[in-house]
Scaffold this motif. Structure first.
Motif, PDB file in Angstrom:
ATOM      1  N   GLY A 125       0.809  -1.204   0.000  1.00  0.00           N
ATOM      2  CA  GLY A 125       0.000   0.000   0.000  1.00  0.00           C
ATOM      3  C   GLY A 125       0.843   1.255   0.000  1.00  0.00           C
ATOM      4  N   ILE A 126       0.144   2.368   0.151  1.00  0.00           N
ATOM      5  CA  ILE A 126       0.779   3.679   0.183  1.00  0.00           C
ATOM      6  C   ILE A 126       0.290   4.411   1.418  1.00  0.00           C
TER       7      ILE A 126
ATOM      8  N   THR B 130       9.534  -4.610   1.058  1.00  0.00           N
ATOM      9  CA  THR B 130      10.325  -3.764   0.172  1.00  0.00           C
ATOM     10  C   THR B 130       9.858  -2.320   0.280  1.00  0.00           C
ATOM     11  N   VAL B 131      10.790  -1.415   0.479  1.00  0.00           N
ATOM     12  CA  VAL B 131      10.449   0.009   0.512  1.00  0.00           C
ATOM     13  C   VAL B 131      10.585   0.561  -0.902  1.00  0.00           C
ATOM     14  N   CYS B 132       9.529   1.218  -1.365  1.00  0.00           N
ATOM     15  CA  CYS B 132       9.470   1.643  -2.768  1.00  0.00           C
ATOM     16  C   CYS B 132       9.292   3.152  -2.867  1.00  0.00           C
ATOM     17  N   GLY B 133       8.238   3.597  -3.537  1.00  0.00           N
ATOM     18  CA  GLY B 133       8.082   5.004  -3.853  1.00  0.00           C
ATOM     19  C   GLY B 133       7.996   5.922  -2.648  1.00  0.00           C
ATOM     20  N   GLY B 134       8.544   7.114  -2.809  1.00  0.00           N
ATOM     21  CA  GLY B 134       8.437   8.155  -1.799  1.00  0.00           C
ATOM     22  C   GLY B 134       9.496   8.140  -0.725  1.00  0.00           C
ATOM     23  N   ARG B 135      10.423   7.189  -0.785  1.00  0.00           N
ATOM     24  CA  ARG B 135      11.404   7.116   0.308  1.00  0.00           C
ATOM     25  C   ARG B 135      12.338   8.308   0.316  1.00  0.00           C
ATOM     26  N   GLU B 136      12.655   8.831  -0.864  1.00  0.00           N
ATOM     27  CA  GLU B 136      13.606   9.947  -0.932  1.00  0.00           C
ATOM     28  C   GLU B 136      13.061  11.175  -0.216  1.00  0.00           C
ATOM     29  N   ARG B 137      11.810  11.537  -0.484  1.00  0.00           N
ATOM     30  CA  ARG B 137      11.236  12.765   0.081  1.00  0.00           C
ATOM     31  C   ARG B 137      10.779  12.597   1.520  1.00  0.00           C
ATOM     32  N   ASN B 138      10.274  11.421   1.875  1.00  0.00           N
ATOM     33  CA  ASN B 138       9.735  11.225   3.219  1.00  0.00           C
ATOM     34  C   ASN B 138      10.792  10.832   4.240  1.00  0.00           C
ATOM     35  N   LEU B 139      11.728   9.976   3.867  1.00  0.00           N
ATOM     36  CA  LEU B 139      12.750   9.522   4.810  1.00  0.00           C
ATOM     37  C   LEU B 139      13.972  10.427   4.839  1.00  0.00           C
ATOM     38  N   ARG B 140      14.244  11.074   3.725  1.00  0.00           N
ATOM     39  CA  ARG B 140      15.364  12.017   3.624  1.00  0.00           C
ATOM     40  C   ARG B 140      16.653  11.380   4.161  1.00  0.00           C
ATOM     41  N   ASP B 141      17.273  11.959   5.179  1.00  0.00           N
ATOM     42  CA  ASP B 141      18.560  11.446   5.665  1.00  0.00           C
ATOM     43  C   ASP B 141      18.445  10.101   6.369  1.00  0.00           C
ATOM     44  N   PHE B 142      17.232   9.597   6.568  1.00  0.00           N
ATOM     45  CA  PHE B 142      17.042   8.336   7.280  1.00  0.00           C
ATOM     46  C   PHE B 142      16.751   7.172   6.338  1.00  0.00           C
ATOM     47  N   GLN B 143      17.064   7.336   5.046  1.00  0.00           N
ATOM     48  CA  GLN B 143      16.772   6.246   4.114  1.00  0.00           C
ATOM     49  C   GLN B 143      17.481   4.944   4.489  1.00  0.00           C
ATOM     50  N   SER B 144      18.697   5.043   4.971  1.00  0.00           N
ATOM     51  CA  SER B 144      19.440   3.827   5.301  1.00  0.00           C
ATOM     52  C   SER B 144      18.834   3.092   6.495  1.00  0.00           C
ATOM     53  N   TRP B 145      17.974   3.769   7.261  1.00  0.00           N
ATOM     54  CA  TRP B 145      17.372   3.153   8.441  1.00  0.00           C
ATOM     55  C   TRP B 145      16.256   2.175   8.096  1.00  0.00           C
ATOM     56  N   ILE B 146      15.841   2.123   6.835  1.00  0.00           N
ATOM     57  CA  ILE B 146      14.743   1.224   6.493  1.00  0.00           C
ATOM     58  C   ILE B 146      15.086  -0.228   6.821  1.00  0.00           C
TER      59      ILE B 146
ATOM     60  N   ASP C  39      -2.207 -13.760   2.745  1.00  0.00           N
ATOM     61  CA  ASP C  39      -1.050 -14.651   2.657  1.00  0.00           C
ATOM     62  C   ASP C  39      -0.216 -14.373   1.404  1.00  0.00           C
ATOM     63  N   VAL C  40       0.122 -13.091   1.206  1.00  0.00           N
ATOM     64  CA  VAL C  40       0.926 -12.717   0.037  1.00  0.00           C
ATOM     65  C   VAL C  40       2.395 -13.036   0.297  1.00  0.00           C
ATOM     66  N   ASP C  41       3.196 -12.952  -0.758  1.00  0.00           N
ATOM     67  CA  ASP C  41       4.603 -13.326  -0.652  1.00  0.00           C
ATOM     68  C   ASP C  41       5.510 -12.160  -0.306  1.00  0.00           C
ATOM     69  N   SER C  42       5.184 -10.986  -0.829  1.00  0.00           N
ATOM     70  CA  SER C  42       6.016  -9.812  -0.561  1.00  0.00           C
ATOM     71  C   SER C  42       5.128  -8.586  -0.431  1.00  0.00           C
ATOM     72  N   VAL C  43       5.648  -7.590   0.304  1.00  0.00           N
ATOM     73  CA  VAL C  43       4.843  -6.421   0.659  1.00  0.00           C
ATOM     74  C   VAL C  43       5.610  -5.147   0.325  1.00  0.00           C
ATOM     75  N   PRO C  44       5.223  -4.432  -0.723  1.00  0.00           N
ATOM     76  CA  PRO C  44       5.853  -3.147  -1.023  1.00  0.00           C
ATOM     77  C   PRO C  44       5.200  -2.030  -0.216  1.00  0.00           C
ATOM     78  N   LEU C  45       6.028  -1.227   0.416  1.00  0.00           N
ATOM     79  CA  LEU C  45       5.542  -0.094   1.206  1.00  0.00           C
ATOM     80  C   LEU C  45       5.942   1.198   0.510  1.00  0.00           C
ATOM     81  N   ASN C  46       4.955   2.028   0.197  1.00  0.00           N
ATOM     82  CA  ASN C  46       5.168   3.309  -0.465  1.00  0.00           C
ATOM     83  C   ASN C  46       4.727   4.445   0.454  1.00  0.00           C
ATOM     84  N   PHE C  47       5.365   5.592   0.302  1.00  0.00           N
ATOM     85  CA  PHE C  47       5.011   6.772   1.074  1.00  0.00           C
ATOM     86  C   PHE C  47       4.662   7.890   0.101  1.00  0.00           C
ATOM     87  N   LEU C  48       3.543   8.555   0.347  1.00  0.00           N
ATOM     88  CA  LEU C  48       3.018   9.517  -0.617  1.00  0.00           C
ATOM     89  C   LEU C  48       4.030  10.596  -0.961  1.00  0.00           C
ATOM     90  N   ASN C  49       4.239  10.753  -2.265  1.00  0.00           N
ATOM     91  CA  ASN C  49       5.001  11.865  -2.810  1.00  0.00           C
ATOM     92  C   ASN C  49       3.971  12.734  -3.537  1.00  0.00           C
TER      93      ASN C  49
END
Length: 327
Positions: A206-207, A273-289, A228-238
């Motif tokens: 989801g987003i 999996t962390v996907c869209g929006g990580r650059e703008r929302n996490l900023r300097d904390f991207q490596s913390w995912i 019971d899905v296999d993988s979960v993409p997490l997006n953050f609104l941009n």
């Protein structure tokens, strides 16, 4: 409070799942309490995938003029945005982009098209041809995100060699009518089930940052767990100019990390999996995912926005003492 968070981790480590109130407590954790949550999430990630992460990449294979009115989407024909508009790319172009994704270290390659779904005919045949060629000429696992499925289309994709079908629920069932009115939530749930019954793995997430409550974030995690899905993409609104959510506030980096950690505790043995929006929302904390429990990341560009420089991402993975899984 630290003891209670350790209790949640121990419960999950022993094979039990958090209650709704425990999941909510993760989303509300602050300060040192959040430190305990992240430590538990990292341990659960290591239990699942050790020090290895998986990278995925996508291609915007057909863009714009979507009849759906999803309030966050730049490709909806209901909104006025600067998103690119073009018909389905050729199988040759899709395969060429797959080879570039393979060279970047990706193991999963998603073919994404705009629109409610792909009907049988020339477009579907072109996509099936591309999937067969990717299977035959690369080491990638081809994935498709083509909207709502029929049983027949799901079967054709599986037969062509599509390893994974990607279909996000976007948000909780109780919040979905606030962001989309052109189709029902159960159509998305049925698509997930059809993909699974056809023999494909399912990537479903989801987003966040759409205006949903903390309770609704947990509700989405519960629904995904039930499916019971296999993988979960997490997006953050941009937020995209021209959409109803263009003025939405970005999530804080800590909120993003709390969401990732909650999903890791709720789905301890699934790929996150962390996907869209990580650059703008996490900023300097991207490596913390990865400290928050993620074991995958999308690299390269997104559907209508550019992604982070690949070299910067590869350096981040190296700095985090993480190994890219090539299997």
């Amino acid at each position: 409070m630290q003891g209670s968070y350790r209790d949640i981790f121990q419960k999950v480590a022993e094979g039990l799942l958090p209650s709704r109130s425990e999941a909510l407590s993760i989303l509300r954790a602050r300060g040192a309490d959040l430190g305990w949550i992240l430590a538990g999430a990292q341990q659960l990630r290591e239990n699942h995938s050790a020090d290895r992460i998986r990278l995925c990449s996508i291609i915007n294979a057909k863009s714009g003029r979507c009849a759906e009115d999803c309030s966050f989407c730049a490709q909806s024909s209901h909104h006025r945005t600067d998103a690119p508009v073009f018909p389905l790319k050729t199988a040759k172009d899709i395969v060429a982009e797959a080879r570039r994704a393979e060279a970047s270290g990706a193991t999963c390659y998603g073919i994404v098209t705009s629109g409610t779904g792909i009907a049988p005919g020339r477009e579907l045949e072109g996509l099936l041809s591309a999937i067969r060629q990717i299977r035959a000429t690369t080491t990638l696992e081809p994935s498709a995100s083509l909207g709502i499925l029929t049983k027949e289309t799901a079967g054709a994709l599986a037969e062509a060699g599509c390893a994974t079908y990607h279909h996000n629920l976007e948000t909780a069932r109780s919040f979905f009518p606030s962001i989309c009115s052109t189709h029902g939530y159960e159509e998305d749930v049925l698509t997930v089930r059809l993909a699974k019954s056809a023999g494909m793995k399912v990537c479903c997430g989801g987003i966040f940052g759409l205006g949903e409550s903390l309770e609704q974030r947990v509700e989405l995690a519960e629904t995904i767990r039930e499916l019971d899905v296999d993988s979960v993409p997490l997006n953050f609104l941009n937020p995209v100019q021209g959409t109803p959510l263009e003025e939405a506030e970005l999530l804080s980096p800590m909120d993003c990390l709390r969401i990732i950690a909650m999903f890791r505790h709720m789905l301890p043995d699934r790929k996150i999996t962390v996907c869209g929006g990580r650059e703008r929302n996490l900023r300097d904390f991207q490596s913390w995912i990865f400290l928050a429990g993620a074991d995958g990341a999308m690299v390269g560009d997104y559907l209508t926005t550019g992604g982070r420089n690949l070299g910067a991402d590869l350096q981040m993975f190296q700095d985090g003492e993480l190994k890219i899984d090539a299997d």
